[in-house]
Design a protein around this motif. Structure first.
Motif, PDB file in Angstrom:
ATOM      1  N   PHE A  22       0.850  -1.185   0.000  1.00 12.94           N
ATOM      2  CA  PHE A  22       0.000   0.000   0.000  1.00 12.94           C
ATOM      3  C   PHE A  22       0.885   1.233   0.000  1.00 12.94           C
ATOM      4  O   PHE A  22       1.740   1.394   0.870  1.00 12.94           O
ATOM      5  CB  PHE A  22      -0.912   0.004   1.222  1.00 12.94           C
ATOM      6  N   PRO A  23       0.735   2.081  -1.002  1.00 12.64           N
ATOM      7  CA  PRO A  23       1.624   3.243  -1.083  1.00 12.64           C
ATOM      8  C   PRO A  23       1.304   4.264   0.015  1.00 12.64           C
ATOM      9  O   PRO A  23       0.162   4.525   0.332  1.00 12.64           O
ATOM     10  CB  PRO A  23       1.360   3.819  -2.473  1.00 12.64           C
ATOM     11  N   SER A  24       2.314   4.814   0.582  1.00 14.19           N
ATOM     12  CA  SER A  24       2.181   5.839   1.604  1.00 14.19           C
ATOM     13  C   SER A  24       1.875   7.184   0.950  1.00 14.19           C
ATOM     14  O   SER A  24       2.112   7.383  -0.244  1.00 14.19           O
ATOM     15  CB  SER A  24       3.494   5.934   2.387  1.00 14.19           C
ATOM     16  N   LEU A  25       1.361   8.103   1.751  1.00 10.22           N
ATOM     17  CA  LEU A  25       1.117   9.444   1.224  1.00 10.22           C
ATOM     18  C   LEU A  25       2.418  10.134   0.836  1.00 10.22           C
ATOM     19  O   LEU A  25       2.455  10.968  -0.057  1.00 10.22           O
ATOM     20  CB  LEU A  25       0.376  10.285   2.258  1.00 10.22           C
ATOM     21  N   PHE A  26       3.494   9.777   1.519  1.00  9.47           N
ATOM     22  CA  PHE A  26       4.777  10.393   1.212  1.00  9.47           C
ATOM     23  C   PHE A  26       5.476   9.712   0.043  1.00  9.47           C
ATOM     24  O   PHE A  26       6.510  10.163  -0.413  1.00  9.47           O
ATOM     25  CB  PHE A  26       5.679  10.363   2.449  1.00  9.47           C
ATOM     26  N   ALA A  27       4.928   8.608  -0.447  1.00  7.19           N
ATOM     27  CA  ALA A  27       5.513   7.904  -1.594  1.00  7.19           C
ATOM     28  C   ALA A  27       4.920   8.407  -2.907  1.00  7.19           C
ATOM     29  O   ALA A  27       5.232   7.868  -3.958  1.00  7.19           O
ATOM     30  CB  ALA A  27       5.296   6.405  -1.462  1.00  7.19           C
ATOM     31  N   LEU A  28       4.054   9.406  -2.848  1.00 13.44           N
ATOM     32  CA  LEU A  28       3.446   9.940  -4.067  1.00 13.44           C
ATOM     33  C   LEU A  28       4.458  10.764  -4.848  1.00 13.44           C
ATOM     34  O   LEU A  28       5.449  11.245  -4.285  1.00 13.44           O
ATOM     35  CB  LEU A  28       2.239  10.812  -3.697  1.00 13.44           C
ATOM     36  N   PRO A  29       4.211  10.966  -6.142  1.00 15.22           N
ATOM     37  CA  PRO A  29       5.130  11.796  -6.932  1.00 15.22           C
ATOM     38  C   PRO A  29       5.205  13.232  -6.400  1.00 15.22           C
ATOM     39  O   PRO A  29       4.294  13.711  -5.715  1.00 15.22           O
ATOM     40  CB  PRO A  29       4.511  11.774  -8.331  1.00 15.22           C
ATOM     41  N   GLY A  30       6.285  13.885  -6.727  1.00 15.84           N
ATOM     42  CA  GLY A  30       6.532  15.233  -6.216  1.00 15.84           C
ATOM     43  C   GLY A  30       5.502  16.259  -6.636  1.00 15.84           C
ATOM     44  O   GLY A  30       5.139  17.149  -5.855  1.00 15.84           O
ATOM     45  N   TYR A  31       4.991  16.154  -7.865  1.00 18.91           N
ATOM     46  CA  TYR A  31       4.033  17.158  -8.315  1.00 18.91           C
ATOM     47  C   TYR A  31       2.704  17.040  -7.576  1.00 18.91           C
ATOM     48  O   TYR A  31       2.012  18.043  -7.376  1.00 18.91           O
ATOM     49  CB  TYR A  31       3.835  17.093  -9.839  1.00 18.91           C
ATOM     50  N   ILE A  32       2.350  15.833  -7.148  1.00 17.03           N
ATOM     51  CA  ILE A  32       1.107  15.679  -6.375  1.00 17.03           C
ATOM     52  C   ILE A  32       1.286  16.276  -4.986  1.00 17.03           C
ATOM     53  O   ILE A  32       0.393  16.964  -4.473  1.00 17.03           O
ATOM     54  CB  ILE A  32       0.696  14.191  -6.302  1.00 17.03           C
ATOM     55  N   GLN A  33       2.436  16.043  -4.368  1.00 15.81           N
ATOM     56  CA  GLN A  33       2.691  16.636  -3.056  1.00 15.81           C
ATOM     57  C   GLN A  33       2.752  18.158  -3.140  1.00 15.81           C
ATOM     58  O   GLN A  33       2.240  18.862  -2.268  1.00 15.81           O
ATOM     59  CB  GLN A  33       3.984  16.077  -2.472  1.00 15.81           C
ATOM     60  N   ALA A  34       3.377  18.677  -4.206  1.00 17.52           N
ATOM     61  CA  ALA A  34       3.443  20.127  -4.379  1.00 17.52           C
ATOM     62  C   ALA A  34       2.054  20.709  -4.644  1.00 17.52           C
ATOM     63  O   ALA A  34       1.716  21.789  -4.145  1.00 17.52           O
ATOM     64  CB  ALA A  34       4.393  20.471  -5.522  1.00 17.52           C
ATOM     65  N   SER A  35       1.232  19.998  -5.404  1.00 14.80           N
ATOM     66  CA  SER A  35      -0.133  20.458  -5.650  1.00 14.80           C
ATOM     67  C   SER A  35      -0.945  20.477  -4.371  1.00 14.80           C
ATOM     68  O   SER A  35      -1.732  21.400  -4.135  1.00 14.80           O
ATOM     69  CB  SER A  35      -0.825  19.573  -6.688  1.00 14.80           C
ATOM     70  N   ARG A  36      -0.764  19.476  -3.538  1.00 19.21           N
ATOM     71  CA  ARG A  36      -1.450  19.465  -2.244  1.00 19.21           C
ATOM     72  C   ARG A  36      -1.006  20.633  -1.379  1.00 19.21           C
ATOM     73  O   ARG A  36      -1.821  21.278  -0.713  1.00 19.21           O
ATOM     74  CB  ARG A  36      -1.191  18.155  -1.518  1.00 19.21           C
ATOM     75  N   ALA A  37       0.296  20.896  -1.351  1.00 18.22           N
ATOM     76  CA  ALA A  37       0.800  22.017  -0.550  1.00 18.22           C
ATOM     77  C   ALA A  37       0.246  23.343  -1.069  1.00 18.22           C
ATOM     78  O   ALA A  37      -0.127  24.219  -0.277  1.00 18.22           O
ATOM     79  CB  ALA A  37       2.327  22.025  -0.572  1.00 18.22           C
ATOM     80  N   LEU A  38       0.180  23.497  -2.381  1.00 13.81           N
ATOM     81  CA  LEU A  38      -0.385  24.725  -2.947  1.00 13.81           C
ATOM     82  C   LEU A  38      -1.867  24.859  -2.622  1.00 13.81           C
ATOM     83  O   LEU A  38      -2.356  25.966  -2.358  1.00 13.81           O
ATOM     84  CB  LEU A  38      -0.160  24.755  -4.454  1.00 13.81           C
ATOM     85  N   MET A  39      -2.603  23.761  -2.625  1.00 10.74           N
ATOM     86  CA  MET A  39      -4.025  23.832  -2.294  1.00 10.74           C
ATOM     87  C   MET A  39      -4.235  24.137  -0.813  1.00 10.74           C
ATOM     88  O   MET A  39      -5.170  24.861  -0.452  1.00 10.74           O
ATOM     89  CB  MET A  39      -4.729  22.531  -2.674  1.00 10.74           C
ATOM     90  N   ILE A  40      -3.374  23.638   0.060  1.00  8.58           N
ATOM     91  CA  ILE A  40      -3.466  23.996   1.477  1.00  8.58           C
ATOM     92  C   ILE A  40      -3.155  25.466   1.676  1.00  8.58           C
ATOM     93  O   ILE A  40      -3.843  26.170   2.428  1.00  8.58           O
ATOM     94  CB  ILE A  40      -2.533  23.085   2.313  1.00  8.58           C
ATOM     95  N   ALA A  41      -2.135  25.969   0.981  1.00  8.49           N
ATOM     96  CA  ALA A  41      -1.828  27.402   1.037  1.00  8.49           C
ATOM     97  C   ALA A  41      -2.987  28.221   0.494  1.00  8.49           C
ATOM     98  O   ALA A  41      -3.311  29.291   1.028  1.00  8.49           O
ATOM     99  CB  ALA A  41      -0.549  27.697   0.255  1.00  8.49           C
ATOM    100  N   SER A  42      -3.645  27.716  -0.539  1.00 12.84           N
ATOM    101  CA  SER A  42      -4.796  28.407  -1.111  1.00 12.84           C
ATOM    102  C   SER A  42      -5.941  28.495  -0.107  1.00 12.84           C
ATOM    103  O   SER A  42      -6.601  29.538  -0.003  1.00 12.84           O
ATOM    104  CB  SER A  42      -5.247  27.678  -2.375  1.00 12.84           C
ATOM    105  N   ILE A  43      -6.177  27.424   0.627  1.00 15.13           N
ATOM    106  CA  ILE A  43      -7.232  27.442   1.645  1.00 15.13           C
ATOM    107  C   ILE A  43      -6.897  28.446   2.749  1.00 15.13           C
ATOM    108  O   ILE A  43      -7.765  29.196   3.212  1.00 15.13           O
ATOM    109  CB  ILE A  43      -7.438  26.026   2.215  1.00 15.13           C
ATOM    110  N   VAL A  44      -5.640  28.488   3.165  1.00 16.01           N
ATOM    111  CA  VAL A  44      -5.218  29.435   4.206  1.00 16.01           C
ATOM    112  C   VAL A  44      -5.362  30.871   3.704  1.00 16.01           C
ATOM    113  O   VAL A  44      -5.886  31.740   4.419  1.00 16.01           O
ATOM    114  CB  VAL A  44      -3.773  29.128   4.650  1.00 16.01           C
ATOM    115  N   PHE A  45      -4.914  31.143   2.475  1.00 19.23           N
ATOM    116  CA  PHE A  45      -5.057  32.493   1.918  1.00 19.23           C
ATOM    117  C   PHE A  45      -6.520  32.888   1.794  1.00 19.23           C
ATOM    118  O   PHE A  45      -6.893  34.028   2.074  1.00 19.23           O
ATOM    119  CB  PHE A  45      -4.384  32.594   0.543  1.00 19.23           C
ATOM    120  N   GLY A  46      -7.364  31.956   1.379  1.00 19.96           N
ATOM    121  CA  GLY A  46      -8.791  32.251   1.255  1.00 19.96           C
ATOM    122  C   GLY A  46      -9.435  32.554   2.589  1.00 19.96           C
ATOM    123  O   GLY A  46     -10.282  33.452   2.694  1.00 19.96           O
ATOM    124  N   THR A  47      -9.025  31.839   3.636  1.00 28.94           N
ATOM    125  CA  THR A  47      -9.563  32.106   4.973  1.00 28.94           C
ATOM    126  C   THR A  47      -9.133  33.476   5.466  1.00 28.94           C
ATOM    127  O   THR A  47      -9.958  34.244   5.991  1.00 28.94           O
ATOM    128  CB  THR A  47      -9.097  31.013   5.950  1.00 28.94           C
TER     129      THR A  47
END
Length: 175
Positions: A16-41
């Motif tokens: 079972f793949p770990s969340l940290f075993a995902l490709p770099g662009y998916i992790q970067a996209s997740r980080a950008l979406m979390i930053a987007s949620i924080v900026f929106g709040t």
């Protein structure tokens, strides 16, 4: 392990793949979406505080305008982060889909990406409108409203009697 069995009773197991075993662009996209949620709040809170109808901050409309403009900047940052994350993810999906030598699972562009593009566009437009609406104007350029109607259908003058009100209407013109 993630295991599945078929109708013949054979088990197929894989790690079972770990969340940290995902490709770099998916992790970067997740980080950008979390930053987007924080900026929106932050943008939402700053805009609500900066509205003129809000009681928070008193009657200092210059400060309220600046706070609302900061909210507009946060909304712009939210839209930019969302647009980068969604577009980057879509570009990688498209690249993998059309790559004949890619052996992994091929995904297609779905509704989530379209919703992301629409929300990014709306956030950028909203932040731009908020910034343009909150631009600073000097108090000398503001023209006071000369008359204020009362509840008894009388017109009360706010200006001194010695000042004349520039008007394009005659004395008998009614609005």
């Amino acid at each position: 392990m993630s295991c599945a069995s078929d109708s013949t009773g054979l088990y197929n197991c894989r790690d079972f793949p770990s969340l940290f075993a995902l490709p770099g662009y998916i992790q970067a996209s997740r980080a950008l979406m979390i930053a987007s949620i924080v900026f929106g709040t932050f943008g939402l809170v700053a805009t609500l505080v900066g509205m003129q109808c809000s009681k928070i901050g008193g009657e200092n409309y210059v400060l309220k305008g600046r706070i609302a403009a900061v909210g507009g900047v946060f909304f712009l940052l939210q839209g930019i982060c969302t647009m980068i994350a969604v577009s980057w993810y879509a570009a990688n999906i498209t690249q993998e889909f059309f790559n004949q030598f890619y052996s992994g699972t091929k995904y297609e562009i779905g509704e989530g990406l379209y919703i992301g593009w629409a929300s990014a566009t709306l956030a950028i437009c909203g932040g731009t409108c908020l910034l343009l609406a909150c631009k600073g104007t000097a108090t000398d350029n503001k023209v006071p409203y000369p008359y204020q109607p009362s509840s008894r259908n009388h017109v009360l003058s706010v200006m001194a009697p010695s000042q004349s009100v520039p008007s394009n209407y005659g004395r008998n013109a009614y609005v």
